[in-house]
Design an enzyme around this catalytic site. Structure first.
Site, PDB file in Angstrom:
ATOM      1  N   ASN A  16      61.846  46.216  63.968  1.00  0.00           N
ATOM      2  CA  ASN A  16      61.592  46.786  65.297  1.00  0.00           C
ATOM      3  C   ASN A  16      62.017  48.246  65.341  1.00  0.00           C
ATOM      4  O   ASN A  16      62.985  48.667  64.690  1.00  0.00           O
ATOM      5  CB  ASN A  16      62.240  45.962  66.414  1.00  0.00           C
ATOM      6  N   ILE A  17      61.249  49.026  66.082  1.00  0.00           N
ATOM      7  CA  ILE A  17      61.496  50.467  66.209  1.00  0.00           C
ATOM      8  C   ILE A  17      61.485  50.794  67.697  1.00  0.00           C
ATOM      9  O   ILE A  17      60.426  50.755  68.340  1.00  0.00           O
ATOM     10  CB  ILE A  17      60.404  51.278  65.464  1.00  0.00           C
ATOM     11  N   GLU A  18      62.658  51.061  68.232  1.00  0.00           N
ATOM     12  CA  GLU A  18      62.764  51.296  69.679  1.00  0.00           C
ATOM     13  C   GLU A  18      62.568  52.770  70.014  1.00  0.00           C
ATOM     14  O   GLU A  18      62.495  53.630  69.122  1.00  0.00           O
ATOM     15  CB  GLU A  18      64.128  50.780  70.168  1.00  0.00           C
ATOM     16  N   GLU A  40      57.314  42.282  64.150  1.00  0.00           N
ATOM     17  CA  GLU A  40      56.118  41.534  63.751  1.00  0.00           C
ATOM     18  C   GLU A  40      54.878  42.416  63.772  1.00  0.00           C
ATOM     19  O   GLU A  40      54.052  42.382  62.859  1.00  0.00           O
ATOM     20  CB  GLU A  40      55.883  40.350  64.695  1.00  0.00           C
TER      21      GLU A  40
HETATM   22  N1  THU Z   1      61.797  42.215  69.219  1.00  0.00           N
HETATM   23  C1  THU Z   1      61.129  42.069  68.037  1.00  0.00           C
HETATM   24  O1  THU Z   1      61.081  42.973  67.207  1.00  0.00           O
HETATM   25  N2  THU Z   1      60.505  40.890  67.819  1.00  0.00           N
HETATM   26  C2  THU Z   1      60.546  39.809  68.647  1.00  0.00           C
HETATM   27  O2  THU Z   1      59.994  38.776  68.337  1.00  0.00           O
HETATM   28  C3  THU Z   1      61.253  39.895  69.919  1.00  0.00           C
HETATM   29  C4  THU Z   1      61.847  41.212  70.248  1.00  0.00           C
HETATM   30  C5  THU Z   1      62.525  43.468  69.450  1.00  0.00           C
HETATM   31  C6  THU Z   1      61.992  44.357  70.529  1.00  0.00           C
HETATM   32  C7  THU Z   1      63.222  45.142  70.909  1.00  0.00           C
HETATM   33  O3  THU Z   1      63.362  46.227  70.004  1.00  0.00           O
HETATM   34  C8  THU Z   1      64.374  44.186  70.648  1.00  0.00           C
HETATM   35  O4  THU Z   1      63.860  43.166  69.814  1.00  0.00           O
HETATM   36  C9  THU Z   1      64.962  43.569  71.894  1.00  0.00           C
HETATM   37  O5  THU Z   1      63.979  43.042  72.703  1.00  0.00           O
END
Ligand code: THU
Length: 125
Positions: free
Chosen positions: A40-42, A53
């Site tokens: 994940n990349i916020e 994903e």
């Molecule tokens: N997130 C994912 O990368 N995959 C998931 O299946 C659920 C949530 C991430 C998004 C965000 O960066 C962090 O988790 C918290 O929601």
């Protein structure tokens, strides 16, 4: 699918999650036998961030892959990380009902779900 599980766990290491502090890694196996990973990349503008994903699936699609077989997802260590609705819809484009989702807590603690269980009624027209 040990390799997929290991790769999802290592992909989590590079997650950029300074806002939620919730790191996620994903490893995707395609019909061509390749494995693509994502994390994940916020973003400071929260909705701009992207899930692990969709990063993995985008890497695969950008490399010309069009059929996905299985994906391991490593999120929190206390509970399984189920893919969000947007990621399930993204999967629906490239996965059939037998696509396996492997929810990973650790190398020896994981659970299988079929895409059909995860998303039984997909949109189509
Ligand atoms: N997130 C994912 O990368 N995959 C998931 O299946 C659920 C949530 C991430 C998004 C965000 O960066 C962090 O988790 C918290 O929601």
């Amino acid at each position: 699918m040990k390799e997929l599980i290991e790769k999802a766990i290592s992909a989590r290491e590079t997650a950029y999650a300074p806002y939620s502090h919730f790191k996620v890694g994903a490893a995707l196996l395609t019909a061509d036998g390749h494995i693509y990973t994502g994390c994940n990349i916020e973003n400071i503008s929260y909705p701009v961030g992207i899930c692990a994903e969709r990063v993995a699936m985008s890497q695969a699609a950008a490399n010309g892959e069009r059929k996905f077989i299985a994906m391991a997802i490593a999120g929190g260590k206390d509970s399984y990380c189920f893919p969000c609705g947007m990621c399930r819809q993204f999967m629906a484009e490239f996965c059939d009902e037998s696509f396996d989702v492997i929810l990973v807590r650790s190398l020896d603690d994981y659970q299988y779900l079929s895409f059909k269980e995860l998303m039984p009624y997909t949109f189509s027209f």
